[in-house]
Design a protein around this motif. Sequence first.
Motif, PDB file in Angstrom:
ATOM      1  N   VAL A  37      41.616  67.751 -21.768  1.00 43.32           N
ATOM      2  CA  VAL A  37      42.631  68.471 -22.548  1.00 43.32           C
ATOM      3  C   VAL A  37      43.773  68.922 -21.654  1.00 43.32           C
ATOM      4  N   LEU A  38      43.461  69.422 -20.468  1.00 44.19           N
ATOM      5  CA  LEU A  38      44.497  69.897 -19.544  1.00 44.19           C
ATOM      6  C   LEU A  38      45.460  68.765 -19.176  1.00 44.19           C
ATOM      7  N   GLY A  39      44.916  67.589 -18.856  1.00 39.68           N
ATOM      8  CA  GLY A  39      45.769  66.469 -18.478  1.00 39.68           C
ATOM      9  C   GLY A  39      46.633  65.979 -19.619  1.00 39.68           C
ATOM     10  N   ILE A  40      46.047  65.819 -20.801  1.00 40.99           N
ATOM     11  CA  ILE A  40      46.807  65.349 -21.968  1.00 40.99           C
ATOM     12  C   ILE A  40      47.864  66.374 -22.360  1.00 40.99           C
ATOM     13  N   LEU A  41      47.490  67.645 -22.321  1.00 48.27           N
ATOM     14  CA  LEU A  41      48.397  68.728 -22.693  1.00 48.27           C
ATOM     15  C   LEU A  41      49.668  68.705 -21.865  1.00 48.27           C
ATOM     16  N   TYR A  42      49.525  68.699 -20.551  1.00 51.41           N
ATOM     17  CA  TYR A  42      50.711  68.804 -19.696  1.00 51.41           C
ATOM     18  C   TYR A  42      51.495  67.503 -19.614  1.00 51.41           C
ATOM     19  N   PHE A  43      50.829  66.370 -19.821  1.00 48.10           N
ATOM     20  CA  PHE A  43      51.616  65.147 -19.908  1.00 48.10           C
ATOM     21  C   PHE A  43      52.492  65.180 -21.160  1.00 48.10           C
TER      22      PHE A  43
ATOM     23  N   TYR B  36      28.454  58.002 -14.558  1.00 52.12           N
ATOM     24  CA  TYR B  36      28.952  59.375 -14.408  1.00 52.12           C
ATOM     25  C   TYR B  36      30.229  59.390 -13.563  1.00 52.12           C
ATOM     26  N   GLU B  37      30.213  58.644 -12.457  1.00 56.14           N
ATOM     27  CA  GLU B  37      31.396  58.594 -11.591  1.00 56.14           C
ATOM     28  C   GLU B  37      32.570  57.924 -12.311  1.00 56.14           C
ATOM     29  N   PHE B  38      32.262  56.913 -13.111  1.00 57.81           N
ATOM     30  CA  PHE B  38      33.310  56.280 -13.912  1.00 57.81           C
ATOM     31  C   PHE B  38      33.949  57.290 -14.854  1.00 57.81           C
ATOM     32  N   MET B  39      33.147  58.103 -15.519  1.00 60.39           N
ATOM     33  CA  MET B  39      33.673  59.091 -16.459  1.00 60.39           C
ATOM     34  C   MET B  39      34.504  60.161 -15.745  1.00 60.39           C
ATOM     35  N   VAL B  40      34.075  60.571 -14.550  1.00 62.93           N
ATOM     36  CA  VAL B  40      34.857  61.544 -13.770  1.00 62.93           C
ATOM     37  C   VAL B  40      36.230  60.952 -13.440  1.00 62.93           C
ATOM     38  N   ALA B  41      36.242  59.704 -12.962  1.00 62.73           N
ATOM     39  CA  ALA B  41      37.504  59.055 -12.620  1.00 62.73           C
ATOM     40  C   ALA B  41      38.352  58.807 -13.871  1.00 62.73           C
ATOM     41  N   PHE B  42      37.704  58.475 -14.987  1.00 59.47           N
ATOM     42  CA  PHE B  42      38.399  58.258 -16.261  1.00 59.47           C
ATOM     43  C   PHE B  42      39.167  59.518 -16.668  1.00 59.47           C
ATOM     44  N   VAL B  43      38.530  60.666 -16.573  1.00 62.68           N
ATOM     45  CA  VAL B  43      39.190  61.932 -16.914  1.00 62.68           C
ATOM     46  C   VAL B  43      40.294  62.249 -15.914  1.00 62.68           C
ATOM     47  N   CYS B  44      40.049  61.999 -14.626  1.00 60.01           N
ATOM     48  CA  CYS B  44      41.059  62.273 -13.600  1.00 60.01           C
ATOM     49  C   CYS B  44      42.321  61.440 -13.804  1.00 60.01           C
ATOM     50  N   SER B  45      42.172  60.240 -14.382  1.00 60.06           N
ATOM     51  CA  SER B  45      43.348  59.405 -14.624  1.00 60.06           C
ATOM     52  C   SER B  45      44.311  60.072 -15.606  1.00 60.06           C
ATOM     53  N   TYR B  46      43.786  60.874 -16.514  1.00 62.61           N
ATOM     54  CA  TYR B  46      44.639  61.602 -17.458  1.00 62.61           C
ATOM     55  C   TYR B  46      45.299  62.815 -16.808  1.00 62.61           C
ATOM     56  N   ILE B  47      44.675  63.350 -15.773  1.00 64.11           N
ATOM     57  CA  ILE B  47      45.300  64.437 -15.018  1.00 64.11           C
ATOM     58  C   ILE B  47      46.412  63.895 -14.127  1.00 64.11           C
ATOM     59  N   LEU B  48      46.257  62.647 -13.680  1.00 61.23           N
ATOM     60  CA  LEU B  48      47.282  62.012 -12.842  1.00 61.23           C
ATOM     61  C   LEU B  48      48.614  61.875 -13.576  1.00 61.23           C
ATOM     62  N   LYS B  49      48.578  61.680 -14.891  1.00 64.11           N
ATOM     63  CA  LYS B  49      49.795  61.407 -15.655  1.00 64.11           C
ATOM     64  C   LYS B  49      50.841  62.526 -15.548  1.00 64.11           C
ATOM     65  N   PRO B  50      50.504  63.804 -15.823  1.00 67.93           N
ATOM     66  CA  PRO B  50      51.531  64.843 -15.675  1.00 67.93           C
ATOM     67  C   PRO B  50      51.983  65.032 -14.226  1.00 67.93           C
ATOM     68  N   VAL B  51      51.075  64.786 -13.272  1.00 67.32           N
ATOM     69  CA  VAL B  51      51.442  64.908 -11.860  1.00 67.32           C
ATOM     70  C   VAL B  51      52.556  63.909 -11.526  1.00 67.32           C
ATOM     71  N   LEU B  52      52.452  62.706 -12.028  1.00 63.14           N
ATOM     72  CA  LEU B  52      53.479  61.692 -11.776  1.00 63.14           C
ATOM     73  C   LEU B  52      54.816  62.070 -12.419  1.00 63.14           C
ATOM     74  N   LEU B  53      54.774  62.697 -13.592  1.00 63.00           N
ATOM     75  CA  LEU B  53      56.021  63.139 -14.220  1.00 63.00           C
ATOM     76  C   LEU B  53      56.693  64.257 -13.421  1.00 63.00           C
ATOM     77  N   ILE B  54      55.894  65.143 -12.867  1.00 62.87           N
ATOM     78  CA  ILE B  54      56.448  66.212 -12.027  1.00 62.87           C
ATOM     79  C   ILE B  54      57.106  65.613 -10.788  1.00 62.87           C
ATOM     80  N   VAL B  55      56.472  64.602 -10.197  1.00 68.00           N
ATOM     81  CA  VAL B  55      57.066  63.906  -9.053  1.00 68.00           C
ATOM     82  C   VAL B  55      58.397  63.277  -9.447  1.00 68.00           C
ATOM     83  N   TYR B  56      58.449  62.688 -10.648  1.00 64.32           N
ATOM     84  CA  TYR B  56      59.691  62.081 -11.141  1.00 64.32           C
ATOM     85  C   TYR B  56      60.807  63.122 -11.252  1.00 64.32           C
ATOM     86  N   LEU B  57      60.493  64.275 -11.845  1.00 60.68           N
ATOM     87  CA  LEU B  57      61.505  65.331 -11.977  1.00 60.68           C
ATOM     88  C   LEU B  57      61.959  65.851 -10.620  1.00 60.68           C
TER      89      LEU B  57
END
Length: 491
Positions: A129-135, A178-199
């Motif tokens: 939710v945190l990753g999707i929200l901020y993206f 389990y590790e796949f699911m952790v990385a799967f969720v982290c990929s959604y957290i990566l999205k807003p981080v990349l937008l912040i880098v863009y700004l």
Amino acid sequence: MGIIKTQSIYNTIIIYIGIGLGFISTIYLYPNVLTPDEYGLTRLLLSVALLFTQFAHMGMNNISIKFFPYFEDKQNQHNGFFFLTLVVPFLGFLLFLGVFFLFSDLILDYYSDKSELFVEYFPFLIPLVLGILYFDVINSYVRARYASVPGSIIGEVVLKTVTILLLILFLFKWLSFYEFMVAFVCSYILKPVLLIVYLYRKGELFLKPKFNFIDTTLFKRMGNYGLFSILGGMANLIVNNIDIIMLGSLSGLANTGIYAIAFYVGSVIEVPKKAIGKIVPTVIAKNLADKDYAEVANIYKSSSINQVIPGALIFIGIWANLENLLAILPAEYSGAGIVILIIGAAKLINMGVGVNGVIILNSEHYRFDLISTIFLVIISILTNYLLIPIYGIAGAALATALSILIYNIIKGVFLWVKFKMQPFTPKILTVVLLSGAVLYASLMVDRIGSVYVDIFIRSFTIAVIYSTGIILFNVSDEVNKIWADIKKKIL
């Protein structure tokens, strides 16, 4: 219209790249790497996360589009608008955490019988939710600056590339599930981080607040609009995700996974709508603010025909290649064909009505969007509850299609009554007749060679015949202008 055309073309190219990546992950990797239960888990987590995210936005994703023009001033750091973009959703995230822990037992009890894997991975909703929200909120801020392409690249290319890499790692046993699911969720957290880098790279990462800029009148307008957009958006998300959510409880994660893949294929038809939808809300919001209703009506009509043309081509291609597609998927996905066609037809109808929802949501009548969507939620829940136990995944598809049809009829009638606007031109009939003729002819031809040879030949032939007809009949001025530009460059 120029900025809509330009960025829609860029977004369409990016999204079609995303389709290619999505085809690799959804058609080849997910069904063959994960079990239907495991894939169903990822879809159910995303659907539930989207619902929680909608109220956690606190309306800020829509507020950014509608009210950014009032704040826009780069020399004054847009009067602290980005600070609001970050802080308001954080308050919503805290509210989500309260709801999450308060009702977790009730939610888990709902899924405990047929979706045990969801119960096990339920805590993963918090970072998701945190990753999707901020993206969503940061991307809305970026789009409000007439820059819709960065979010498209991150969402359609970067995320799907990462997903493919994770599936390959899991396939070769370099990751546990389990590790796949952790990385799967982290990929959604990566999205807003990349937008912040863009700004930051654009020199527009303005974090300083300016509370004195917002007077009482503006604050009330933003608050009222935000409240109704939360409720309207929540209702809309319920309609779009209730099938997955209810399938997880009524039919189990395996059927949820099968339905999700079928839904994905059917939803490919909406790609042109998504491309236009990334920039058109910003333009319509400005035109409505300027009371330029003639231009809004022009965009309304243009969006209809220019969404139907590519949408119908994709629908024909999917239907004509349905047998080939089912031959590629594992045997347990054999029942997906009817779902693909039902969802595809519903999505095509949704494209044909143009940007009706965008106009309502950005007008002074935005409250109606909430009223109509609440009515739709009731119908959607009832139809899913009645049809899923009887028809399974086909019942969920029928319920979704019926909901989309009713919703668009309501919105179309409202816009005609209030603004005397409607999206259709006589050229829509030309597209329908041409599409029917091309589809009928393609279905009469037996498979040529192997599955992949037939897909290529059949799809290429359909595309050439259909596109030639669209150009010869002069169905769309925009399409013919693009074709004229291509001919100049080639010749």
